[in-house]
Write a protein that holds these residues in place. Structure first.
Motif, short mmCIF file in Angstrom:
data_model
loop_
_atom_site.label_atom_id
_atom_site.label_comp_id
_atom_site.label_asym_id
_atom_site.label_seq_id
_atom_site.Cartn_x
_atom_site.Cartn_y
_atom_site.Cartn_z
N GLY A 60 0.68 -1.16 -0.19
CA GLY A 60 -0.12 0.10 -0.07
C GLY A 60 0.78 1.32 -0.10
O GLY A 60 2.13 1.32 -0.02
N SER A 61 0.18 2.31 0.02
CA SER A 61 0.80 3.74 -0.11
C SER A 61 0.35 4.55 1.21
O SER A 61 -0.43 3.96 2.07
CB SER A 61 0.78 4.28 -1.45
N GLY A 62 0.72 5.75 1.32
CA GLY A 62 0.22 6.80 2.30
C GLY A 62 1.15 6.51 3.78
O GLY A 62 2.34 5.99 3.67
N SER A 63 0.75 7.22 4.71
CA SER A 63 1.65 7.36 5.85
C SER A 63 1.90 5.89 6.40
O SER A 63 2.51 5.67 7.37
CB SER A 63 1.10 8.39 6.86
N GLU A 64 0.84 4.91 6.23
CA GLU A 64 0.93 3.66 6.91
C GLU A 64 1.63 2.65 5.99
O GLU A 64 1.77 1.60 6.75
CB GLU A 64 -0.64 3.18 7.01
N GLY A 65 2.20 2.85 5.04
CA GLY A 65 2.90 2.10 4.18
C GLY A 65 4.15 1.36 4.91
O GLY A 65 4.29 0.22 4.80
N ILE A 66 4.87 2.25 5.25
CA ILE A 66 6.19 1.75 6.23
C ILE A 66 5.71 0.94 7.30
O ILE A 66 6.32 -0.19 7.76
CB ILE A 66 7.09 2.91 6.92
N ALA A 67 4.59 1.39 8.15
CA ALA A 67 4.17 0.45 9.39
C ALA A 67 3.71 -0.78 8.87
O ALA A 67 4.00 -1.74 9.42
CB ALA A 67 2.96 1.52 10.13
N ARG A 68 2.97 -0.93 7.70
CA ARG A 68 2.50 -2.02 7.21
C ARG A 68 3.66 -2.94 6.96
O ARG A 68 3.92 -4.30 7.11
CB ARG A 68 1.42 -1.92 6.10
N PHE A 69 4.56 -2.40 6.30
CA PHE A 69 6.03 -3.13 5.73
C PHE A 69 6.53 -3.72 7.04
O PHE A 69 7.09 -4.93 7.11
CB PHE A 69 6.89 -2.14 5.09
N LEU A 70 6.76 -3.20 7.99
CA LEU A 70 7.57 -3.43 9.55
C LEU A 70 6.58 -4.60 10.22
O LEU A 70 7.33 -5.42 10.70
CB LEU A 70 7.71 -2.20 10.34
N LYS A 71 5.24 -4.53 9.77
CA LYS A 71 4.54 -5.66 10.26
C LYS A 71 4.41 -6.74 9.50
O LYS A 71 4.73 -7.91 10.02
CB LYS A 71 3.03 -4.88 10.64
N ASP A 72 4.46 -6.80 8.21
CA ASP A 72 4.29 -8.05 7.27
C ASP A 72 5.45 -8.38 7.13
O ASP A 72 5.63 -9.71 6.65
CB ASP A 72 3.58 -7.42 6.06
N LYS A 73 6.54 -7.54 6.66
CA LYS A 73 8.04 -7.92 6.85
C LYS A 73 8.20 -8.78 5.44
O LYS A 73 8.84 -9.65 5.32
CB LYS A 73 8.72 -8.93 8.03
N GLN A 74 7.33 -8.04 4.20
CA GLN A 74 7.84 -8.69 3.29
C GLN A 74 7.78 -7.33 2.18
O GLN A 74 6.98 -6.31 2.15
CB GLN A 74 6.50 -9.40 2.45
N GLY A 75 8.63 -7.50 1.11
CA GLY A 75 8.95 -6.15 0.39
C GLY A 75 10.02 -6.29 -0.76
O GLY A 75 10.89 -7.42 -0.49
N PHE A 76 10.52 -5.23 -1.18
CA PHE A 76 11.82 -5.30 -2.29
C PHE A 76 12.48 -3.98 -1.77
O PHE A 76 12.39 -3.18 -0.67
CB PHE A 76 11.24 -5.41 -3.55
#
Length: 797
Positions: free
Chosen positions: A471-487
């Motif tokens: 996702g995008s927006g201000s919660e994008g980094i928080a979601r990444f830190l929670k799900d721990k998946q990305g590039f």
């Protein structure tokens, strides 16, 4: 030349001239030749359909079907039935090409390479669609003024995507085509109605007494459309953004000695580059660097963080320094460094406005119009300059700080700390809280940075996945830190934001990770090497690279502990990207026992693509039959007039009229066949004349010889006999007379007229008349029954 033909040519030329506005978007411009030919075929089908004539909806339908067949033949003939009829596979092929075209538009700078089939489909398909709309409005429905709207749309899209340098020229070309179309329509109308279209009559007071002339109305509409065409492109966004896209129309302002560069987002298509099916080579690099695992090619740095994304700030640019570049900000004299020579060759299709270089550069030798941005130490093309096909030499510093130097770094200058530790208020508190938890116990900012890097790359349980949607927006980094998946984008964004929360100056760099060494000593950098990584500032060393993304690039040596028992893997060499292609041989399962191997079939393969499918998942026979019949029907559609005409002729000239009761219908059928045959050769029937005069007219206009003329008169005499004799009797040999007359008409006609009479016979319009008469009769009967229904309903109620 007839007015309808002139109008058809005007519509074709107007569409093609408006399409010229797309020429600056793609190189080479050879696609316009193919588009012109396909557009001519489309217009020819419309002209033939109107010549028959077919009903207007049928004319448009015929053109649409032929357009679909043409596009299928050009772009999806291998997936089509008989190479022409689009089936499910062809539809999937079109969807794939359109998706690839959209990705290529986001990826390439202007002009994009024509080798992209997706972009070529968008160009040619779009021109054909606009051509169909223009032909329908201007020719089929005889209203050329509204046809300027699709032409305006075509020009406006092209002008909105181009760099604006020659928009005025293409506007003049498109405007000339539209005005030419209006003049063709006006000339056609004037040829039919005379001066009534020159203006309404005026009263003695000078006021017009009637409606405004259609030609004047068309001219007014045309002038309004041309005025809109001048304004609309000004409000359309330019095609920029994207890792491999250009930044606009040039970076410099004024004479080039100064100016600014505006913020752009070079991350738009990074995910697409990492997921491409074919890893195309972007750059070929030859370097004297001893260890190419640290050969990162930096394009631009992103230092403006708004809580949603990172982008470059608006920075001043200057002329490229002659000789040696200034020493990088913050780099002390006691830090070990080695100057490295690197030669880089960009692919012919890669048009990047920012110059990929090793960081920090100490000198650049390149031709063209380039400007220098001092803070990021980057080069940007000025006024359309890009890297397409360029070879350039870069001198760069291989900075080799020690862990002790980084750990003992002093505070950053106030300006750097102020600008590069800013965080928006919208950033979730979990980002700073997580940063403090991960770096707990760290003795200094360097230890904090290493702990962040190791947490992302090794110990934190993160997974590298280019398909994930956080996702995008201000919660994008928080979601990444929670799900721990990305590039790489997510890892670099998160680490830079967390470093700033710890008051460590940070920014994000975008460019290419180390490529693949080649046998000739060069390094090949491909699309899948596109990368983003964080840079943190340490006084005395300057901007320093870190690598938090797992399985990408290489961890810098100054971040690796010296003890061999560390849990941190040796990342001194670049990671090798595993192939996404399935293995050609079945994979071996450790759970397969020798006893299982002896059984029939052995162990099941763990690679589902290593064996042929055995299930009945293919298309069903009835689906194949349905698509085959549909394809045959589409192919038969252009031949339908000829087939119907042959069938009608066979019925009319069949073995009838042997008795007196059949004399009248058979003779009249033969006469109608004779008049229809003459009609097919251009002699329209005239029902107001007697059979004898009609026969003389056919003989005269058809320039028939004596034998054919005698046959025509015999048929006419037979018609008069059955119409006026008290007891009609059959006349033998009338069918042969019609065939002799047809042969005479064919002999006196030109090649084009003969082909038209066979392939597109004019008399097939009787089918449309018959359908129209049937529909009118049906409506009349339905209306006649309505009072009966109402009466019955009233009695029942």
């Amino acid at each position: 030349m007839s007015g309808r033909v002139r109008l058809t040519l005007g519509a074709w030329a107007a569409t093609l001239m408006a399409a010229c506005a797309l020429l600056p978007l793609v190189k080479p411009a050879t696609w316009i030749v193919q588009a012109a030919f396909l557009l001519a075929v489309q217009a020819g089908v419309g002209a033939a359909a109107r010549r028959v004539p077919l009903a207007r909806p049928l004319t448009v339908a015929a053109q649409a079907v032929v357009t679909a067949v043409l596009l299928t033949f050009v772009f999806a003939r291998e997936q089509a039935l008989a190479g022409l009829v689009p089936g499910p596979e062809a539809v999937d092929r079109f969807a794939l090409l359109l998706r690839q075209g959209g990705d290529d538009i986001a990826r390439y700078a202007i002009p994009a390479p024509l080798e992209s089939d997706g972009i070529r489909l968008m160009l040619i398909g779009g021109v054909l669609i606009i051509g169909l709309l223009v032909d329908t409005l201007a020719v089929t429905f005889r209203s050329a003024a509204p046809a300027g709207l699709p032409l305006l749309a075509l020009y406006s899209v092209a002008a909105g995507l181009s760099d604006g340098g020659t928009d005025w020229l293409w506007f003049l070309v498109a405007a000339a085509g539209y005005l030419m179309l209006l003049l063709a329509e006006g000339r056609d109308r004037l040829s039919q109605w005379g001066r009534v279209f020159g203006g309404a009559p005026r009263t003695a007071g000078g006021e017009p007494s009637g409606a405004v002339a259609p030609v004047r109305t068309g001219r007014r509409i045309g002038m309004v459309a041309l005025g809109i065409a001048l304004v609309v492109p000004l409000g359309l966004p330019a095609m920029n953004g994207g890792l491999l896209d250009s930044v606009g129309t040039g970076a410099g302002g004024g004479t080039g000695s100064g100016g600014t560069i505006s913020a752009v987002n070079p991350l738009v298509s990074l995910r697409d580059n990492l997921n491409v099916d074919e890893d195309r080579q972007v750059l070929s690099v030859k370097t004297k660097m001893a260890d190419v695992s640290d050969l990162y090619l930096r394009i631009v740095s992103l230092d403006d963080f708004d809580g949603t994304t990172w982008k470059p700030s608006r920075r001043s640019i200057t002329a490229v320094p002659n000789g040696t570049f200034p020493t990088p900000i913050g780099l002390g004299s006691d830090v070990k460094r080695t100057e490295v020579d690197t030669t880089i060759t960009a692919a012919g299709w890669y048009a990047q406005d920012w110059l990929p270089m090793p960081y920090p550069p100490s000198g650049v030798s390149i031709r063209g119009n380039w400007r220098y941005e001092p803070l990021g130490m980057t080069l940007v093309g000025d006024h359309g300059q890009n890297t397409r096909g360029l070879t350039y030499q870069v001198k760069s510093l291989d900075v080799q700080p020690t862990a002790e130097q980084l750990a003992s770094a002093g505070p950053a200058p106030a300006a750097i700390e102020r600008d590069f530790t800013k965080l928006p208020d919208s950033l979730p508190s979990v980002v700073a809280r997580t940063a403090r938890q991960v770096t707990a116990g760290a003795a200094n900012p360097y230890d904090q940075a290493v702990k962040l890097q190791d947490w992302f790359a090794v110990t934190g349980g993160f997974e590298y996945d280019t398909q994930v949607q956080v996702g995008s927006g201000s919660e994008g980094i928080a979601r990444f830190l929670k799900d721990k998946q990305g590039f790489c984008v997510h890892f670099s964004f998160a680490m830079a934001a967390m470093a700033r929360s710890l008051d460590i100056p940070a920014r994000v760099a975008v460019g290419f990770a180390p490529g693949s060494p080649q046998a000739d000593g060069s390094v090949s950098v491909g699309l899948r090497d596109a990368h983003a990584w964080p840079e943190l500032y340490f006084e005395g060393v300057g901007w320093t690279r870190f690598e938090p993304t797992p399985n990408r690039g290489s961890m810098p040596p100054y971040t690796l502990p010296d003890n061999p028992g560390s849990s941190v893997p040796d990342e001194a060499r670049p990671s090798q990207t595993s192939s996404a292609a399935p293995s050609a041989t079945p994979s071996t399962s450790d759970s397969c026992t020798p006893e299982q191997k002896k059984l029939d079939g052995g162990c099941a393969s763990e690679s589902p693509q290593a064996v042929l499918p055995t299930g009945d998942d293919g298309p069903k026979w009835y689906a194949i039959a349905a698509w085959t019949l549909g394809g045959l029907a589409v192919l038969a559609l252009p031949l339908a007039p000829m087939l119907w005409r042959r069938r009608t002729r066979a019925v009319r000239l069949g073995a009838h009229g042997r008795g007196e009761a059949d004399a009248l219908p058979h003779t009249l059928a033969v006469w109608q066949e004779l008049t229809d045959t003459a009609w097919d050769f251009g002699i329209a029937p005239d029902d107001s004349q007697t059979p004898r005069k009609a026969a003389a007219r056919i003989v005269r206009l058809g320039s028939l010889d004596a034998t054919a003329a005698a046959s025509v008169h015999r048929v006419a005499n037979a018609v008069e006999q059955v119409l006026y004799a008290p007891h009609p009797r059959p006349t033998a040999g009338l069918a042969d007379d019609v065939r002799r007359a047809a042969a005479g008409l064919s002999a006196g006609a030109g090649r084009g007229a003969r082909l038209r009479a066979v392939l597109v016979p004019r008399s097939t319009v009787r089918v449309v008349w018959a359908v129209s008469a049937w529909w009118s009769t049906l409506r009349t009967r339905a209306l006649a029954l309505r009072p009966t229904w109402r009466k019955a309903s009233g009695q029942q109620g």
